[in-house]
Write a protein that holds these residues in place. Sequence first.
Motif, PDB file in Angstrom:
ATOM      1  N   TYR A  40       0.819  -1.204   0.000  1.00  0.00           N
ATOM      2  CA  TYR A  40       0.000   0.000   0.000  1.00  0.00           C
ATOM      3  C   TYR A  40       0.861   1.267   0.000  1.00  0.00           C
ATOM      4  O   TYR A  40       1.884   1.315   0.697  1.00  0.00           O
ATOM      5  CB  TYR A  40      -0.896   0.029   1.246  1.00  0.00           C
ATOM      6  CG  TYR A  40      -1.977  -1.025   1.266  1.00  0.00           C
ATOM      7  CD1 TYR A  40      -3.015  -0.994   0.344  1.00  0.00           C
ATOM      8  CD2 TYR A  40      -1.957  -2.051   2.208  1.00  0.00           C
ATOM      9  CE1 TYR A  40      -4.013  -1.961   0.367  1.00  0.00           C
ATOM     10  CE2 TYR A  40      -2.955  -3.017   2.236  1.00  0.00           C
ATOM     11  CZ  TYR A  40      -3.971  -2.964   1.305  1.00  0.00           C
ATOM     12  OH  TYR A  40      -4.954  -3.916   1.319  1.00  0.00           O
ATOM     13  N   PRO A  41       0.446   2.301  -0.734  1.00  0.00           N
ATOM     14  CA  PRO A  41       1.089   3.612  -0.574  1.00  0.00           C
ATOM     15  C   PRO A  41       0.959   4.045   0.886  1.00  0.00           C
ATOM     16  O   PRO A  41      -0.070   3.771   1.529  1.00  0.00           O
ATOM     17  CB  PRO A  41       0.264   4.514  -1.503  1.00  0.00           C
ATOM     18  CG  PRO A  41      -0.396   3.595  -2.471  1.00  0.00           C
ATOM     19  CD  PRO A  41      -0.634   2.318  -1.740  1.00  0.00           C
ATOM     20  N   PRO A  42       1.978   4.693   1.440  1.00  0.00           N
ATOM     21  CA  PRO A  42       1.958   5.028   2.882  1.00  0.00           C
ATOM     22  C   PRO A  42       0.695   5.744   3.337  1.00  0.00           C
ATOM     23  O   PRO A  42       0.140   5.426   4.396  1.00  0.00           O
ATOM     24  CB  PRO A  42       3.207   5.912   3.049  1.00  0.00           C
ATOM     25  CG  PRO A  42       4.140   5.430   1.982  1.00  0.00           C
ATOM     26  CD  PRO A  42       3.259   5.069   0.818  1.00  0.00           C
ATOM     27  N   VAL A  43       0.199   6.699   2.546  1.00  0.00           N
ATOM     28  CA  VAL A  43      -0.978   7.456   2.969  1.00  0.00           C
ATOM     29  C   VAL A  43      -2.222   6.570   2.991  1.00  0.00           C
ATOM     30  O   VAL A  43      -3.085   6.704   3.865  1.00  0.00           O
ATOM     31  CB  VAL A  43      -1.187   8.685   2.058  1.00  0.00           C
ATOM     32  CG1 VAL A  43      -1.531   8.272   0.633  1.00  0.00           C
ATOM     33  CG2 VAL A  43      -2.264   9.602   2.624  1.00  0.00           C
ATOM     34  N   LEU A  44      -2.304   5.625   2.064  1.00  0.00           N
ATOM     35  CA  LEU A  44      -3.442   4.706   2.034  1.00  0.00           C
ATOM     36  C   LEU A  44      -3.317   3.661   3.144  1.00  0.00           C
ATOM     37  O   LEU A  44      -4.320   3.288   3.762  1.00  0.00           O
ATOM     38  CB  LEU A  44      -3.530   4.031   0.668  1.00  0.00           C
ATOM     39  CG  LEU A  44      -4.680   3.043   0.463  1.00  0.00           C
ATOM     40  CD1 LEU A  44      -6.012   3.666   0.836  1.00  0.00           C
ATOM     41  CD2 LEU A  44      -4.702   2.542  -0.975  1.00  0.00           C
ATOM     42  N   ARG A  45      -2.103   3.233   3.411  1.00  0.00           N
ATOM     43  CA  ARG A  45      -1.880   2.299   4.508  1.00  0.00           C
ATOM     44  C   ARG A  45      -2.334   2.916   5.831  1.00  0.00           C
ATOM     45  O   ARG A  45      -2.965   2.255   6.658  1.00  0.00           O
ATOM     46  CB  ARG A  45      -0.408   1.920   4.579  1.00  0.00           C
ATOM     47  CG  ARG A  45      -0.079   0.880   5.661  1.00  0.00           C
ATOM     48  CD  ARG A  45       1.418   0.726   5.823  1.00  0.00           C
ATOM     49  NE  ARG A  45       2.012   1.983   6.284  1.00  0.00           N
ATOM     50  CZ  ARG A  45       3.320   2.232   6.311  1.00  0.00           C
ATOM     51  NH1 ARG A  45       4.165   1.327   5.879  1.00  0.00           N
ATOM     52  NH2 ARG A  45       3.768   3.392   6.748  1.00  0.00           N
TER      53      ARG A  45
END
Length: 298
Positions: A40-45
């Motif tokens: 996952y992209p960090p912001v989505l994670r």
Amino acid sequence: METVLVEDVLHRFLLERAGVRGVLVRLGAAWREVAGRADYPPVLRSLLGESLAASALLTGNIKLEGSLSIELKSQGPLRLLFAECSDQGKLRGLARWDGEVPAPLSLADLPDAIMAITIGHADRGQRYQGLVDLQHAELGQALENYFSQSEQLPAKVLLAADGEHAVGLMLQRLPGEGGHDAAHDADAWPRVVHLAETLGGAEMLATAPEELLYRLFHEESVRLFAPRPLAFGCSCSRERVESMLRSLGREEAEAALEAREGEIEVTCEFCARRYTFDRIDVEHLLNHASVSAPDTAQ
């Protein structure tokens, strides 16, 4: 002496002096199991971790039979987000995205976004669903507004997540709840909210639940109830997959067999468990469905 942080636990508590009830959730291994399913992209994670903590958080003060889920769909880069907690404390979740996810990620800026909270037992057909207003950037703010509209009770929701942990804290003011002086203390709720707002995400993630509550609310007579364990768990089963295959009908099922060289394989997106069905399995399922149909219709 190093403090050992307890993971995967839900704490219910009362601030007796202020007349406020609350729930605190701290996820560790359960969250890492979910987060490790995709890159996952960090912001989505972070948003998925907050949603998973929130799904458990919302079960803390309701009578739940089945599960509670938070589901978000949009036409933007974030296509789907799903987090669920069952009445047994089992958690699962996932997210799907397309292209680059903007950082920071504002819920209010997602095009054609819809978020729903669903409570109930889907297998029994007993479900309650409420829509969450997405005029706010952060999930915590959106949930606060949801409680204000659906229950007419103010709530404060704080959420934080990184690659290791996901944490949630929810406070609600309830009439008649708490100590004898609560009803006569007009400043109680603003005072508790102010104390909560001093809490940053890094502190939430780094501090044990009991220590966090007493650090914030030691003057509010904290009454802590027995913790409830949480864990990663999936509700998928071969029976559910069989039901899905029956719903396809013979034509689609046989087409799937032809396309996959005589075998249908279904992989659960939540837990990666694989279910395989050969021609004999599928034929048995379809024959059983046709035999059972008249009884079901009666």
